[in-house]
Design a protein around this motif. Structure first.
Motif, short mmCIF file in Angstrom:
data_model
loop_
_atom_site.label_atom_id
_atom_site.label_comp_id
_atom_site.label_asym_id
_atom_site.label_seq_id
_atom_site.Cartn_x
_atom_site.Cartn_y
_atom_site.Cartn_z
N UNK A 87 0.79 -1.23 0.00
CA UNK A 87 0.00 0.00 0.00
C UNK A 87 0.82 1.28 0.00
N UNK A 88 2.15 1.15 -0.05
CA UNK A 88 2.99 2.35 0.02
C UNK A 88 2.86 3.21 -1.24
N UNK A 89 2.80 2.56 -2.38
CA UNK A 89 2.69 3.32 -3.63
C UNK A 89 1.38 4.09 -3.66
N UNK A 90 0.29 3.47 -3.25
CA UNK A 90 -0.99 4.17 -3.19
C UNK A 90 -0.90 5.37 -2.25
N UNK A 91 -0.23 5.20 -1.11
CA UNK A 91 -0.06 6.31 -0.16
C UNK A 91 0.67 7.47 -0.82
N UNK A 92 1.74 7.17 -1.55
CA UNK A 92 2.51 8.23 -2.20
C UNK A 92 1.68 8.93 -3.28
N UNK A 93 0.99 8.15 -4.10
CA UNK A 93 0.20 8.73 -5.19
C UNK A 93 -0.94 9.59 -4.62
N UNK A 94 -1.61 9.10 -3.60
CA UNK A 94 -2.69 9.86 -3.00
C UNK A 94 -2.21 11.18 -2.39
N UNK A 95 -0.95 11.20 -1.95
CA UNK A 95 -0.38 12.43 -1.39
C UNK A 95 0.01 13.42 -2.48
N UNK A 96 0.11 12.93 -3.75
CA UNK A 96 0.48 13.79 -4.86
C UNK A 96 1.83 13.50 -5.48
N UNK A 97 2.43 12.36 -5.10
CA UNK A 97 3.76 12.01 -5.60
C UNK A 97 3.70 11.44 -7.01
N UNK A 98 4.86 11.43 -7.66
CA UNK A 98 5.04 10.85 -8.98
C UNK A 98 5.95 9.62 -8.84
N UNK A 99 5.51 8.48 -9.39
CA UNK A 99 6.30 7.25 -9.34
C UNK A 99 6.97 7.04 -10.69
N UNK A 100 8.28 6.81 -10.69
CA UNK A 100 9.00 6.59 -11.95
C UNK A 100 9.54 5.17 -12.00
#
Length: 426
Positions: A342-355
């Motif tokens: 669930x870490x990626x979802x947490x980052x995306x929901x906060x407004x982060x960009x995953x590369x």
């Protein structure tokens, strides 16, 4: 004869006789690696040596496309194709775009075990010392010689023992430890020496956190960073590798160049300020510093436990207005595990960009290049002028916790208030 350090024992095993610091030796190597910034030069050097499309043992050579991945330019794409063609012809292993950072992949894929002697055409090859391997970066020509023959010359390094005592305070992590050491001894404080890390603080760290420390040994000039394998190490290696480890531990009467003892009990989060890794200041002593971008990833701090620490801080919050967060998993396996946790979802929901899993913005070749005058807080290992692709930007280095706290506040921020009790040590 006197007792031996870890480095001296590993070299002795690979030379076939007892050797000691300052001896010049030719040693057998267990593995050789090149990445996309260095492999094309090594391939050219191999051809000049008469070893075109040939390596000494295809199972012991790997090429990794991680620095400019996916390719940002047609010229880079041509170099990637050259690497793919060489791997097909020679039988060498190839980790293509998206597999991850070389220094995460080699241990994760079971290609390095305790007691190994490993060379890589990348300066942060010293990461694998966390497993009790002597691993060091070499130039592309030396890397090519090792790929061709399975041997390389070395000067056996002297060793500095770094004894870490006390207990890490909550909110202070392995990244803070190694930054503190860099500030203490300077960028040339261990030039061509091995750093042997020991003590109860090291014993308490996870293998991943030990990788963070050994990864940055080169930032103080060291030839290698080494940690004696313990039960924790052997369990980690057994879960990843099929080969039998050959653990080397230092003798009680080993001879050291010097011993540095650091009590970490009162250590605060550390920041390496622009534009030098040894320009280190305790975070509470810094003036208020606004940031425009955070970067979570790299071979230093792109592992699952790093994401766990950052996600624990970020969960339920949004990035500060005008602040960007770029997240680069260190490998595809970590990416998938971070999704499952669930870490990626947490980052995306906060407004982060995953590369893409790989080096990401660290080297500044293709994504996450900051604008002129922008301040960046990064978990990377270097903050030299222009490192992320813009010589007019300013890079600060800190732990994943510091990056997470800072992107929420919009300024460099002490993460300790987020830790009411002792957490992980990343």
């Amino acid at each position: 004869m006197p007792g031996q350090t870890i480095a001296e024992k590993i070299f002795s095993a690979h030379v076939g006789r007892e050797v000691y610091a300052d001896e010049i030796v030719i040693a057998d190597v267990d593995f050789v690696m090149g990445q996309d910034g260095t492999s094309p030069l090594a391939i050219k050097a191999l051809a000049a040596m008469g070893h075109e499309d040939r390596v000494f043992d295809p199972d012991k050579v790997a090429l990794v496309i991680d620095h400019s991945a996916p390719s940002p330019l047609e010229g880079v794409s041509a170099l990637h194709q050259q690497m793919r063609a060489f791997a097909r012809a020679s039988g060498a292993r190839l980790f293509d775009v998206g597999r991850g950072v070389c220094h995460q992949l080699l241990p994760e894929q079971g290609l390095v075990v305790p007691g190994d002697l490993v060379v890589g055409c990348d300066s942060h090859t010293c990461t694998y010392g966390a497993l009790g391997a002597f691993s060091t970066g070499v130039g592309s020509t030396d890397g090519a010689a090792a790929m061709a023959t399975g041997k390389l010359w070395f000067k056996v390094p002297r060793t500095i023992r770094v004894l870490l005592t006390g207990e890490l305070p909550a909110g202070v992590f392995a990244k803070d430890l190694i930054l503190h050491l860099a500030g203490l001894i300077g960028a040339d404080g261990a030039t061509y020496e091995a750093l042997e890390f020991a003590g109860p603080v090291i014993d308490a760290l996870s293998v991943e956190a030990r990788m963070t420390i050994c990864n940055m040994a080169i930032e103080v000039g060291a030839k290698a960073g080494l940690i004696a394998p313990d039960e924790k190490t052997l369990a980690w290696v057994a879960a990843h590798a099929d080969r039998e480890p050959r653990p080397a531990v230092p003798d009680s009467d080993a001879v050291y160049e010097r011993v540095i003892e650091i009590d970490v009990s009162d250590l605060a989060p550390q920041i390496a300020c622009p534009h030098a890794v040894d320009n280190v200041v305790a975070l509470p002593d810094l003036p208020e510093t606004e940031i425009a971008q955070g970067f979570l990833g790299t071979c230093t701090n792109g592992r699952l436990e790093d994401f766990a620490v950052a996600a624990g801080i970020i969960a339920g919050h949004k990035l500060a207005p005008g602040v960007r967060l770029i997240v680069a998993p260190a490998s595809a396996d970590i990416y998938q595990d971070a999704i499952a946790a669930g870490y990626i979802q947490t980052f995306v929901e906060a407004g982060a960009c995953i590369v893409t899993p790989g080096c990401g913005p660290c080297v500044g070749t293709h994504n996450g290049v900051p604008s002129d005058g922008e301040n960046v807080i990064s978990t990377a290992n270097r903050n030299f002028k222009g490192r992320m692709g813009n010589s007019q930007a300013f890079i600060y280095l800190g732990s994943p916790a510091t990056v997470a706290a800072s992107v929420l506040a919009g300024r460099l921020t002490d993460p300790r208030p987020y830790f009411k009790q002792e957490g992980g040590h990343s």
